[in-house]
Design a protein around this motif. Sequence first.
Motif, PDB file in Angstrom:
ATOM      1  N   UNK A  59       1.118   6.295  19.932  1.00 38.11           N
ATOM      2  CA  UNK A  59       1.905   6.458  18.713  1.00 38.11           C
ATOM      3  C   UNK A  59       0.957   6.943  17.629  1.00 38.11           C
ATOM      4  N   UNK A  60       1.251   8.103  17.046  1.00 34.43           N
ATOM      5  CA  UNK A  60       0.430   8.616  15.962  1.00 34.43           C
ATOM      6  C   UNK A  60       0.866   7.973  14.644  1.00 34.43           C
ATOM      7  N   UNK A  61      -0.101   7.607  13.839  1.00 37.73           N
ATOM      8  CA  UNK A  61       0.159   6.945  12.558  1.00 37.73           C
ATOM      9  C   UNK A  61      -0.551   7.743  11.467  1.00 37.73           C
ATOM     10  N   UNK A  62       0.149   8.070  10.400  1.00 36.72           N
ATOM     11  CA  UNK A  62      -0.454   8.864   9.332  1.00 36.72           C
ATOM     12  C   UNK A  62      -0.386   8.134   8.004  1.00 36.72           C
ATOM     13  N   UNK A  63      -1.314   8.485   7.128  1.00 33.82           N
ATOM     14  CA  UNK A  63      -1.338   7.906   5.792  1.00 33.82           C
ATOM     15  C   UNK A  63      -1.880   8.928   4.814  1.00 33.82           C
ATOM     16  N   UNK A  64      -1.325   8.974   3.622  1.00 40.13           N
ATOM     17  CA  UNK A  64      -1.795   9.922   2.605  1.00 40.13           C
ATOM     18  C   UNK A  64      -1.860   9.248   1.247  1.00 40.13           C
ATOM     19  N   UNK A  65      -2.827   9.665   0.439  1.00 40.14           N
ATOM     20  CA  UNK A  65      -2.983   9.056  -0.884  1.00 40.14           C
ATOM     21  C   UNK A  65      -4.009   9.861  -1.675  1.00 40.14           C
ATOM     22  N   UNK A  66      -4.157   9.498  -2.919  1.00 38.23           N
ATOM     23  CA  UNK A  66      -5.171  10.094  -3.783  1.00 38.23           C
ATOM     24  C   UNK A  66      -5.985   9.008  -4.442  1.00 38.23           C
ATOM     25  N   UNK A  67      -6.767   9.387  -5.428  1.00 36.80           N
ATOM     26  CA  UNK A  67      -7.622   8.429  -6.130  1.00 36.80           C
ATOM     27  C   UNK A  67      -6.977   7.984  -7.435  1.00 36.80           C
ATOM     28  N   UNK A  68      -6.049   8.783  -7.950  1.00 34.60           N
ATOM     29  CA  UNK A  68      -5.371   8.406  -9.185  1.00 34.60           C
ATOM     30  C   UNK A  68      -6.255   8.562 -10.408  1.00 34.60           C
ATOM     31  N   UNK A  69      -5.924   7.820 -11.461  1.00 38.40           N
ATOM     32  CA  UNK A  69      -6.631   7.998 -12.729  1.00 38.40           C
ATOM     33  C   UNK A  69      -8.006   7.337 -12.743  1.00 38.40           C
ATOM     34  N   UNK A  90      -8.084   4.677   0.853  1.00 39.40           N
ATOM     35  CA  UNK A  90      -6.677   4.443   0.569  1.00 39.40           C
ATOM     36  C   UNK A  90      -5.788   4.899   1.714  1.00 39.40           C
ATOM     37  N   UNK A  91      -6.268   5.843   2.502  1.00 35.72           N
ATOM     38  CA  UNK A  91      -5.491   6.332   3.648  1.00 35.72           C
ATOM     39  C   UNK A  91      -5.754   5.510   4.903  1.00 35.72           C
ATOM     40  N   UNK A  92      -7.029   5.325   5.246  1.00 38.44           N
ATOM     41  CA  UNK A  92      -7.341   4.640   6.509  1.00 38.44           C
ATOM     42  C   UNK A  92      -7.015   3.153   6.450  1.00 38.44           C
TER      43      UNK A  92
END
Length: 345
Positions: A59-69, A90-92
């Motif tokens: 099962x592939x699992x994905x995550x996405x995010x940024x660093x923000x302010x 933040x992703x892993x």
Amino acid sequence: MKSNSESYKAAGVDITAGYKAVELMKQHIARTVTSGAMSDIGGFGGLFELDMTGITKPVLVSGTDGVGTKLKLAFLMDKHDTVGIDCTAMCVNDIICVGAKPLFFLDYIACGKLIPERIADIVAGVAEGCVQAGASLIGGETAEMPGFYPIDEYDLAGFAVGVVDKSKVLDKNTIKAGDVIIALPSSGVHSNGFSLVRKVFDVENADIKSPVAELGGKSIGETLLTPTKIYVKPMLALFEEVTVKSVSHITGGGFYENIPRSLPEGFSAQIKKADVKILPIFDLIQKTGNIPERDMFNTFNMGVGMIAVVDKNDAERSIEILKANGEDAYILGEIVESDEGVILC
């Protein structure tokens, strides 16, 4: 590389600077190469060969995010080699919450002016995060966007992909009353709540570079830029030996928003506030901003970056495993029958 455009350069985009940035970042990217990475940086797609050893139903699992302010602090401190760790983390850290091992990561950097050395610093942080997570940095994108971003500013985001055997996906529905909640300490504010943090400390106008006694002699800026802790390897070690029922990454929204996401309906996390090992930076934020305690626990991680729920008979062994893998884990609370989500008492 012979590609060059004086007209584009006159419009504010120097493509030769991009080529230099790629050359500078290659040494950092090389640190992240794992057995599955197949492509060199610079192609049109990142290739990764999936090793199916020991996996029956992947099962592939994905995550996405940024660093923000939090990036605003990096600009003010002119320090750019740690925010990449935040982006990766933040992703892993989200991926590990379902029991998956991160495989690879790609980043996206958009800036007002492409300064090769700065881009290389950012990517060095991303690469360090990937090394800590055991993931390959197999590609990314750097976009120079004059007129859209200020010359000295940039944005950073990314995404990761991991894999887990379907039989090993964490199942929160196995949780029952009496199960134990284990805390993995955070390294600080991590990458959440910085719009409030910046307002509290008035970072654009205040002195954030001088030592502060309450922070052990560190400055506010240095403390706030402490990168997000990556929990992948300790948690993978725990999964190998203990049946973990659920995991929650404590990000924006703090305890009240994140912990209930890892619990089934009808169950809550009961936590004694006195048992939370709150870091000094959170005491300083609350005191300086006169922030209600409820809002603090509903915005920040308060010193707890991740929690794991295990059977009470596995609690002692779980803590031993996590400590052996560098985490000063401790019992935070227990699961009770309730619809409140989080009970802080």
